[in-house]
Design an enzyme around this catalytic site. Structure first.
Site, PDB file in Angstrom:
ATOM      1  N   LYS A   1      -2.372   8.297  13.289  1.00 61.50           N
ATOM      2  CA  LYS A   1      -3.770   7.823  13.550  1.00 61.50           C
ATOM      3  C   LYS A   1      -4.511   9.082  13.717  1.00 61.50           C
ATOM      4  O   LYS A   1      -5.886   9.165  13.439  1.00 61.50           O
ATOM      5  CB  LYS A   1      -3.987   6.769  14.550  1.00 61.50           C
ATOM      6  CG  LYS A   1      -3.284   5.363  14.095  1.00 61.50           C
ATOM      7  CD  LYS A   1      -3.920   4.752  13.161  1.00 61.50           C
ATOM      8  CE  LYS A   1      -3.587   3.511  12.593  1.00 61.50           C
ATOM      9  NZ  LYS A   1      -4.048   2.891  11.543  1.00 61.50           N
TER      10      LYS A   1
ATOM     11  N   TYR B   1       3.043   6.753  15.573  1.00 60.32           N
ATOM     12  CA  TYR B   1       1.864   5.997  15.151  1.00 60.32           C
ATOM     13  C   TYR B   1       0.547   6.711  15.778  1.00 60.32           C
ATOM     14  O   TYR B   1      -0.146   6.693  14.840  1.00 60.32           O
ATOM     15  CB  TYR B   1       1.894   4.678  15.928  1.00 60.32           C
ATOM     16  CG  TYR B   1       0.699   3.692  15.843  1.00 60.32           C
ATOM     17  CD1 TYR B   1       0.716   3.131  14.496  1.00 60.32           C
ATOM     18  CD2 TYR B   1      -0.152   3.678  16.831  1.00 60.32           C
ATOM     19  CE1 TYR B   1      -0.582   2.289  14.424  1.00 60.32           C
ATOM     20  CE2 TYR B   1      -1.449   2.998  16.624  1.00 60.32           C
ATOM     21  CZ  TYR B   1      -1.560   2.391  15.169  1.00 60.32           C
ATOM     22  OH  TYR B   1      -2.730   1.443  15.401  1.00 60.32           O
TER      23      TYR B   1
ATOM     24  N   VAL C   1       0.553  -1.425   0.003  1.00 58.81           N
ATOM     25  CA  VAL C   1       0.019  -0.002   0.024  1.00 58.81           C
ATOM     26  C   VAL C   1       0.794   1.318   0.062  1.00 58.81           C
ATOM     27  O   VAL C   1       0.340   2.464  -0.216  1.00 58.81           O
ATOM     28  CB  VAL C   1      -1.061   0.014   1.200  1.00 58.81           C
ATOM     29  CG1 VAL C   1      -1.999  -1.400   1.191  1.00 58.81           C
ATOM     30  CG2 VAL C   1      -0.214  -0.006   2.357  1.00 58.81           C
TER      31      VAL C   1
END
Length: 253
Positions: free
Chosen positions: A164, A160, A67
């Site tokens: 998010k 992270y 991806v």
């Protein structure tokens, strides 16, 4: 789960569908009758998920996909539309979490991997999916965010958490733009769930993690999958731009 007429004609895409929440969601969608396309860079896991679905009487196909490669994402969606003629549901689930370390010890390369996987890939998927769905009258997209994008109690995962938080904002903005075109976009924000990523995060002993939750246990991938399926279903037809926390009470505590 039994098959339903509302799912029988639908084509669903799950990125990162070879393991964890993605795999559980692919199985859940297939069990309801949808044709599922699993995209993952982990070939053995992706093929195993397809085999498990087939053994249960479901329909699934696997497309090896990184991806973080824009060309690969474009080819994935082009191939899906060429083979099946439509895309009704997408779960943008693929994610990456850095090795736990203070922010000052994280490298530019790690930053790129985290944000390319968790944010840029979602942006590119949304762009492709909104156009594909709108052209056929609509569809539903769910993005896998995290409670870490809303509240991060664990130092060492700053990249992270930031990624998010970014993807939550991106999801809401895209939802506002796409709704009038018939495309519903929402997100799930899992909490402490028994996945490979969670079990290898080195946050603390898993029994201590579980003890800190109101329900006193970790979540199961299947519980998040059920939330994804509901958001993608006709039962959630009036739900747009929502972030559904599946967290055992973590955000309420």
């Amino acid at each position: 789960m039994t098959q339903g007429a509302d799912w029988a004609e639908k084509v669903a895409l799950v990125t990162g569908g070879g393991s964890g929440i993605g795999r559980a969601t692919a199985i859940a969608l297939a069990s309801r009758g949808a044709q599922v396309v699993i995209a993952s860079r982990r070939v053995p896991e992706g093929e195993a998920a397809v085999e498990e679905i087939a053994q249960g009487g479901g329909r699934a196909a696997f497309v090896p996909t990184d991806v973080t490669d824009p060309a690969a994402l474009a080819a994935l969606h082009e191939d899906l539309l060429s083979r099946f003629g439509r895309l009704d549901v997408a779960f943008n689930n693929a994610g990456f979490q850095e090795r736990r370390a203070p922010l000052c010890e994280q490298s530019d390369a790690v930053y790129d991997t985290v944000f390319d996987t968790n944010v840029r890939a979602v942006f590119q998927c949304l762009r492709l999916q909104i156009e594909a769905m709108a052209a056929r009258g609509g569809g539903a997209i769910v993005v896998n965010a995290s409670v870490s994008g809303l509240r991060n109690p664990n130092p060492g995962f700053s990249l992270y958490s930031a990624s998010k938080a970014a993807v939550i904002s991106l999801t809401k903005s895209a939802a506002m733009e796409a709704a009038e075109r018939g495309v519903r976009i929402n997100a799930v924000a899992p909490g402490r769930v028994e996945t490979h990523m969670m079990l290898n995060s080195n946050v603390m002993a898993m029994k201590d993690v579980a003890a800190g939750l109101p329900v006193r246990r970790l979540g199961r991938p299947e519980e998040v999958a059920d939330a994804v399926v509901w958001l993608a279903s006709d039962a959630a037809s009036f739900v747009v731009g929502h972030v559904l926390c599946v967290d055992g009470g973590f955000m309420a505590a």
